[in-house]
Design an enzyme around this catalytic site. Structure first.
Site, PDB file in Angstrom:
ATOM      1  CG  ASN A 211      41.592  60.972   6.187  1.00 49.27           C
ATOM      2  OD1 ASN A 211      40.403  60.721   6.306  1.00 49.27           O
ATOM      3  ND2 ASN A 211      42.141  62.089   6.664  1.00 49.27           N
ATOM      4  CG  ASP A 280      48.849  63.746  11.034  1.00 46.45           C
ATOM      5  OD1 ASP A 280      48.104  64.397  11.783  1.00 46.45           O
ATOM      6  OD2 ASP A 280      48.935  62.504  11.081  1.00 46.45           O
ATOM      7  CE  LYS A 338      44.949  62.257  19.126  1.00 44.93           C
ATOM      8  NZ  LYS A 338      44.263  61.556  18.010  1.00 44.93           N
TER       9      LYS A 338
END
Length: 405
Positions: A211, A280, A338
């Protein structure tokens, strides 16, 4: 705390120059040694004699006016300063500083000094919001300059909005706090663990998924924690950054590597800050040899990686656990969700699409949200400054009985 501190005040041309005169007086009353540099425009509003009387020092107005043949004036005063404050800072002066120009006494001295530089903007509300001014401010943030944000109120131009030079009393308090030496470093005796950067999920020996994380935020936190006295471990994915001094660095590649490293450090941690952008998903199959190009589409099957933050939340005993929420929409909603789902004590939330925020930048715009629902919105600032803000808020959550000798 300002006794005998050397403050160099740079005054540029705006109606707020009258406040700079009051600021000079208050700094002198607080015990500081104040010297003043005035731009040509500033002298259109207030005479140098005013600042000379208030500071009890000669006022610098011309790069080429050398009254003392034993020194070069702009080098001498640049070396003399413990802190340089530009107040008021006009859009023009900010633009020159951002471009690195040195065409007068003020900008020449700024380039010659290694002292901390603070900037207190003052201008029309629309000027302050202009893309060029915002771009110049961001550039200076990235260069390490600190800003004293203008306040909102009635402006000399008749508008009401953000652009007023901060009040002299508040500026003096900012400076006083800067020079105040704490009795002990705020994180002395604490073990702080920080994760930073991306992970790489390998497909074959030459390809991987990753990423955009640069690791800059995590590295800034690790460096700031060390400066605040903590024993710091930095768990870092692959980045191109210099390791912070006096910080133990654990290098990892994959999400699984980071998971194992985090578990290994977690038990001894007082404060654990997960700023890493962990993948992920990871490929089900990692090929031992380079995949050859074939005709048609390519399908790769992925499997879910371990949720490091959730696992740490389950295992939490005495630790203060801090996460990050890098979102592109509904930032506060997802951040609070979260906190609940991963048993966090605090989260740093930001919209990575916002100007001045996101991956690879040297600045960030964030909100700090705690488990009790309190939220602290922060303006755009350097990641280094944000790191100290994060640690200051997290420290308030540390139980005092965990202090170590």
């Amino acid at each position: 705390m300002l006794q005998s501190k050397n403050i160099l005040l740079g005054v540029s041309g705006g109606i707020a120059v009258y406040k700079a005169a009051a600021l000079t007086s208050k700094l002198v009353q607080a015990g500081a040694n104040v010297r003043v540099i005035m731009t040509e425009s500033a002298r259109e509003f207030v005479s140098p004699l005013t600042f000379q009387a208030l500071s009890r020092h000669e006022v610098y107005v011309d790069t080429f006016k050398e009254n003392n043949p034993k020194v070069i004036a702009h080098i001498d005063v640049a070396d003399w300063a413990d802190l340089i404050l530009v107040a008021p800072a006009t859009a023009h002066t900010i633009g020159k500083m951002a471009a690195g120009l040195a065409d007068d006494m003020l900008t020449t001295t700024l380039l010659a000094s290694t002292a901390p530089v603070w900037i207190a903007p003052a201008m029309n509300v629309h000027m302050y919001d202009h893309p060029a001014v915002k771009r110049n401010i961001r550039t200076l943030y990235e260069d390490g300059y600190r800003f004293i944000e203008p306040s909102e109120g009635y402006l000399a131009c008749g508008y009401i909005g953000k652009g007023r030079l901060e009040e002299p009393e508040k500026i003096v308090e900012h400076i006083r706090a800067f020079f105040e030496e704490p009795k002990s470093l705020p994180l002395s005796g604490k073990k702080v663990v920080v994760t930073a950067g991306p992970t790489r999920e390998v497909i074959d020996p030459v390809r991987f998924f990753t990423n955009r994380s640069s690791g800059k935020m995590g590295y800034a936190i690790a460096e700031a924690a060390q400066q605040m006295g903590a024993d710091v471990t930095l768990i870092s994915g692959p980045v191109s950054l210099t390791e912070p001094n006096h910080v133990h660095v654990v290098h990892v590649e994959s999400a699984e590597d980071m998971y194992q490293a985090a578990l290994a450090e977690y038990e001894e941690a007082d404060l654990f800050i997960k700023s890493a952008a962990v993948a992920d998903y990871t490929p089900v199959t990692s090929y031992p040899h380079k995949m050859k190009k074939q005709d048609g589409a390519l399908e790769i099957e992925f499997t879910r990686t371990k949720d490091i933050l959730k696992e740490l939340g389950k295992r939490k005993e005495h630790q203060v656990l801090v996460g990050f929420a890098a979102e592109t929409q509904d930032v506060e909603y997802y951040a609070k969700k979260k906190i609940e789902s991963k048993h966090l004590d605090m989260i740093v939330a930001n919209n990575v699409t916002k100007e001045g925020a996101g991956f690879a930048t040297d600045t960030n715009v964030a909100a700090i949200i705690k488990a009790d629902g309190t939220t602290k919105e922060l303006p755009m600032m350097s990641k280094k400054d944000l790191a100290f803000e994060i640690l200051k808020e997290a420290k308030q959550l540390l139980p005092k009985e965990r202090d170590r000798a």
